[in-house]
Design an enzyme around this catalytic site. Structure first.
Site, PDB file in Angstrom:
ATOM      1  N   LYS A  69       7.692  -1.633  -2.403  1.00 37.57           N
ATOM      2  CA  LYS A  69       7.618  -0.779  -1.242  1.00 37.57           C
ATOM      3  C   LYS A  69       8.706  -0.168  -0.182  1.00 37.57           C
ATOM      4  CE  LYS A  69       4.858   1.169   1.638  1.00 37.57           C
ATOM      5  NZ  LYS A  69       4.140   2.449   1.512  1.00 37.57           N
TER       6      LYS A  69
ATOM      7  N   GLU B 125       0.794  -1.513  -0.022  1.00 37.60           N
ATOM      8  CA  GLU B 125       0.637  -0.233  -0.272  1.00 37.60           C
ATOM      9  C   GLU B 125       0.971   1.475   0.081  1.00 37.60           C
ATOM     10  OE1 GLU B 125      -2.957   0.594  -0.881  1.00 37.60           O
ATOM     11  OE2 GLU B 125      -2.610   2.650  -0.572  1.00 37.60           O
ATOM     12  N   PHE B 126       0.810   2.388  -0.629  1.00 41.34           N
ATOM     13  CA  PHE B 126       1.654   3.282  -0.388  1.00 41.34           C
ATOM     14  C   PHE B 126       0.545   4.616  -0.619  1.00 41.34           C
ATOM     15  CE2 PHE B 126       2.440   0.295  -4.214  1.00 41.34           C
ATOM     16  CZ  PHE B 126       4.057   0.617  -3.851  1.00 41.34           C
TER      17      PHE B 126
ATOM     18  N   LYS C 215      10.729   3.051   9.997  1.00 38.89           N
ATOM     19  CA  LYS C 215      10.656   1.837  10.486  1.00 38.89           C
ATOM     20  C   LYS C 215      10.875   0.689   9.004  1.00 38.89           C
ATOM     21  CE  LYS C 215       5.922  -0.264   9.611  1.00 38.89           C
ATOM     22  NZ  LYS C 215       6.595  -0.646   8.707  1.00 38.89           N
TER      23      LYS C 215
ATOM     24  N   CYS D  18       6.143   4.513   9.623  1.00 45.68           N
ATOM     25  CA  CYS D  18       6.856   4.277   7.942  1.00 45.68           C
ATOM     26  C   CYS D  18       8.091   4.050   7.717  1.00 45.68           C
ATOM     27  CB  CYS D  18       5.731   4.710   6.725  1.00 45.68           C
ATOM     28  SG  CYS D  18       3.679   3.965   7.240  1.00 45.68           S
TER      29      CYS D  18
ATOM     30  N   LYS E  82       2.755  14.403  10.909  1.00 42.80           N
ATOM     31  CA  LYS E  82       2.551  15.761   9.666  1.00 42.80           C
ATOM     32  C   LYS E  82       0.912  15.838   9.522  1.00 42.80           C
ATOM     33  CE  LYS E  82       1.675  11.746   5.978  1.00 42.80           C
ATOM     34  NZ  LYS E  82       1.449  12.369   4.088  1.00 42.80           N
TER      35      LYS E  82
HETATM   36  N1  LIG Z   1      -0.280   4.193   7.792  1.00 37.85           N
HETATM   37  C1  LIG Z   1       0.793   4.058   7.009  1.00 37.85           C
HETATM   38  O1  LIG Z   1       0.497   5.378   6.114  1.00 37.85           O
HETATM   39  C2  LIG Z   1       0.666   2.956   6.256  1.00 37.85           C
HETATM   40  C3  LIG Z   1       1.579   3.145   4.429  1.00 37.85           C
HETATM   41  C4  LIG Z   1       1.370   2.396   4.113  1.00 37.85           C
HETATM   42  C5  LIG Z   1       1.792   0.657   4.360  1.00 37.85           C
HETATM   43  N2  LIG Z   1       1.194   0.764   5.840  1.00 37.85           N
HETATM   44  C6  LIG Z   1       1.582   0.190   6.410  1.00 37.85           C
HETATM   45  O2  LIG Z   1       0.688  -1.371   6.959  1.00 37.85           O
HETATM   46  C7  LIG Z   1       0.433  -1.721   8.160  1.00 37.85           C
HETATM   47  C8  LIG Z   1      -0.307  -1.690   8.860  1.00 37.85           C
HETATM   48  O3  LIG Z   1      -0.377  -0.089   8.920  1.00 37.85           O
HETATM   49  P1  LIG Z   1      -1.109   1.048   9.839  1.00 37.85           P
HETATM   50  O4  LIG Z   1      -0.293   1.854  10.023  1.00 37.85           O
HETATM   51  O5  LIG Z   1      -2.666   0.440   9.349  1.00 37.85           O
HETATM   52  O6  LIG Z   1      -1.565   0.122  11.469  1.00 37.85           O
HETATM   53  P2  LIG Z   1      -1.737   0.246  12.761  1.00 37.85           P
HETATM   54  O7  LIG Z   1      -1.302   0.104  13.913  1.00 37.85           O
HETATM   55  O8  LIG Z   1      -2.828   1.552  12.486  1.00 37.85           O
HETATM   56  O9  LIG Z   1      -3.271  -0.825  13.014  1.00 37.85           O
HETATM   57  C9  LIG Z   1      -2.552  -2.475  12.873  1.00 37.85           C
HETATM   58  C10 LIG Z   1      -4.500  -2.771  13.386  1.00 37.85           C
HETATM   59  O10 LIG Z   1      -4.012  -4.173  13.687  1.00 37.85           O
HETATM   60  C11 LIG Z   1      -4.978  -4.486  14.613  1.00 37.85           C
HETATM   61  N3  LIG Z   1      -4.385  -5.428  14.950  1.00 37.85           N
HETATM   62  C12 LIG Z   1      -3.061  -6.069  15.177  1.00 37.85           C
HETATM   63  N4  LIG Z   1      -2.846  -7.309  15.278  1.00 37.85           N
HETATM   64  C13 LIG Z   1      -4.521  -8.087  14.921  1.00 37.85           C
HETATM   65  C14 LIG Z   1      -4.749  -9.248  14.949  1.00 37.85           C
HETATM   66  N5  LIG Z   1      -4.176 -10.469  15.219  1.00 37.85           N
HETATM   67  N6  LIG Z   1      -5.975  -9.537  14.296  1.00 37.85           N
HETATM   68  C15 LIG Z   1      -6.651  -8.776  14.053  1.00 37.85           C
HETATM   69  N7  LIG Z   1      -6.071  -6.894  13.670  1.00 37.85           N
HETATM   70  C16 LIG Z   1      -5.235  -6.851  15.101  1.00 37.85           C
HETATM   71  C17 LIG Z   1      -4.395  -3.464  15.959  1.00 37.85           C
HETATM   72  O11 LIG Z   1      -5.681  -3.678  16.947  1.00 37.85           O
HETATM   73  C18 LIG Z   1      -4.638  -2.118  14.670  1.00 37.85           C
HETATM   74  O12 LIG Z   1      -5.865  -1.768  15.185  1.00 37.85           O
HETATM   75  C19 LIG Z   1       2.546  -1.825   8.106  1.00 37.85           C
HETATM   76  O13 LIG Z   1       3.081  -2.953   7.731  1.00 37.85           O
HETATM   77  C20 LIG Z   1       1.896  -0.192   7.835  1.00 37.85           C
HETATM   78  O14 LIG Z   1       3.696  -0.642   7.390  1.00 37.85           O
HETATM   79  C21 LIG Z   1       1.810   1.813   6.692  1.00 37.85           C
END
Ligand SMILES: NC(=O)c1ccc[n+]([C@@H]2O[C@H](COP(=O)([O-])OP(=O)(O)OC[C@H]3O[C@@H](n4cnc5c(N)ncnc54)[C@H](O)[C@@H]3O)[C@@H](O)[C@H]2O)c1
Length: 450
Positions: free
Chosen positions: A206, A150-151, A265, A262, A323
């Site tokens: 990614k 996801e971007f 890490k 992001c 941000k």
């Molecule tokens: N935040 C961003 O802008 C972004 C953009 C692109 C990619 N990503 C990637 O996407 C992934 C998720 O990021 P995020 O920011 O949405 O994370 P986040 O921490 O906001 O959300 C993760 C969710 O997963 C839930 N969770 C944890 N364990 C679980 C399980 N066993 N079953 C069900 N739910 C569970 C948590 O309670 C939480 O609500 C990461 O790998 C991140 O690097 C994030």
């Protein structure tokens, strides 16, 4: 299509809501029972512009549901997105325990054909690991694993998701490829590409994209630091550089270092992947180093202004989120700056339009959070600006002047025009530009009161 989204954070909730918006039936599952209850009650648990509207429309239309039960969520779903956290482990590599834990559960739950999609940012080889875990108790005929990084950018996540520059899909399965094409077609009607590739290349894409953007920021931060030394203005340099088509205008703004959930890490994880393959990724090591130093730059400027004596000084801070347009404070530069200033004995009065609830949880009464931008200035000596929220761009400078005991602004985002600051009589330091009204710091270094 029937879709399950596992993990309902910034990525999962936007993904689920946007797929519901194109007419799919979506069930979002999360282990956080409190979050699920809030969503069932119609509350969006994160701040993301535009999300509430889509959330309301699709929950009301019965296309978007929430549960804590994975089995229930995937029962009728042909498509299962994993949008789970991949935080840095102790050694800097991505912690895959959330992803692999859910893969283990799926191994016992899958009974008919499903496509399991890694939406999380995961290291090269993870799709194979997920495949192996699910295959433990489940026939390989019954599932495919796809990498679909996801971007989206927080703050404009809904727009990014609905109109992506590109969709990257890593799969070797013809069947999965066709389902993914059908799923994403409504989002690329303007002709932006769906790029199919193998799983490993998708996973690498990614990390390469995020690391490149982080490197670009660190490069500009170093250019800015050098501009300060040689008396150049980084804003002019940025415009001069960015109008070259080979370079482009975006992502050239210097500041107080990159943060968020992001870049820090992902850069670290890619460097770790390189190490594991006995390759030293020299540029990434420098990017991390430069960023570590850059995060201290604003606090350093403030310390110098106060002759390294911050005891009892009160600093107003505008902007806490990593941000603008998000409430996310993960790895936010503001927190590093606050920690350094607190450590040096300063008091902090801070304001952010959306992130204060999250900051309050972390800092308790160690800092004062106020609910208006001018309220932050009450009793403050100086103002520091850390996040470039629009509301900070055209403030009432007279009001700022009246409230601060020292007419000094430290701007980590170059929001203000140097001439304007000079006319208003502020001592003004920004990033990569000459300080304004230096005469307000007298020769023995002591700052002058207004
Ligand atoms: N935040 C961003 O802008 C972004 C953009 C692109 C990619 N990503 C990637 O996407 C992934 C998720 O990021 P995020 O920011 O949405 O994370 P986040 O921490 O906001 O959300 C993760 C969710 O997963 C839930 N969770 C944890 N364990 C679980 C399980 N066993 N079953 C069900 N739910 C569970 C948590 O309670 C939480 O609500 C990461 O790998 C991140 O690097 C994030």
């Amino acid at each position: 299509m029937n879709i399950a989204v596992v993990g309902t954070g910034y990525v999962g909730l936007v993904t689920g809501t946007c797929f519901a918006e194109t007419g799919n039936n979506v069930i979002c599952v999360d282990i956080d029972a409190n979050k699920v209850t809030r969503m069932k009650n119609g509350e969006v648990p994160i701040f993301e512009p535009g999300l509430d509207l889509l959330f309301e429309r699709n929950t009301k239309a019965g296309r978007l549901h929430f549960t804590t039960n994975l089995g229930e969520a995937i029962k009728d779903a042909e498509i299962i997105f994993l949008a789970l956290p991949t935080p840095p482990g102790e050694d800097g590599s991505a912690d895959l325990s959330y992803i692999l834990g859910v893969a283990d559960q799926l191994s016992n739950l899958i009974e008919d054909y499903k496509i399991v999609i890694d939406k999380s940012t995961v290291p090269v080889g993870t799709a194979e690991k997920v495949h192996a875990r699910i295959a433990k108790n489940c026939s390989e005929e019954l599932f495919d694993v796809v990498s679909n990084p996801e971007f989206l950018r927080e703050g404009v996540a809904v727009d990014d998701f609905l109109k992506p520059d590109r969709v990257v899909i890593g799969t070797s399965s013809e069947k999965a490829r066709e389902v993914m094409r059908k799923l994403y077609n409504p989002f690329v009607r303007q002709g932006n590409p769906i790029i199919f590739m193998d799983e490993r290349s998708a996973e690498m894409t990614k990390y390469a994209a995020n690391s490149y953007l982080a490197a670009r920021i660190s490069f500009m931060n170093e250019i800015a630091n050098l501009c300060e030394k040689v008396g150049a203005n980084v804003d002019m340099v940025r415009k001069g550089m960015g109008s070259d088509n080979r370079i482009g205008k975006r992502f050239l703004f210097p500041g107080v270092g990159y943060g968020g959930s992001c870049f820090p890490k992902d850069v670290q994880a890619l460097a770790k992947t390189a190490n594991q393959h006995e390759y030293e990724f020299k540029i990434l090591n420098s990017v991390m180093n430069v960023n570590r130093i850059q995060k201290s730059i604003l606090a350093e400027k403030i310390k110098r202004f106060f002759q390294h004596d911050l005891q009892g000084k009160t600093i107003a801070i505008w902007g806490l989120a990593f941000k603008p347009n998000t409430d996310d404070i993960r790895e936010a530069p503001a927190l590093y700056i606050i920690d350094e200033l607190l450590e040096a004995g300063a008091n902090i009065r801070a304001y952010d339009p959306e992130a204060m609830e999250n900051v309050a949880k972390q800092y308790g009464d160690r800092i004062t959070l106020v609910d208006s931008l001018y309220g932050a200035l009450d009793g403050a000596d100086i103002l520091a600006i850390v996040t470039e929220w629009s509301v900070f761009r055209q403030p009432d400078f007279n009001r700022i002047k009246e409230n601060l005991s020292r007419k000094a602004i430290f701007d980590g985002r170059n929001l203000y025009d140097l001439n304007t600051m000079e006319k208003h009589g502020f001592y003004y330091e920004s990033i990569g530009r000459n300080p304004v009204n230096r005469h307000l710091v007298v020769s023995n270094g002591k700052p002058v009161n207004s």
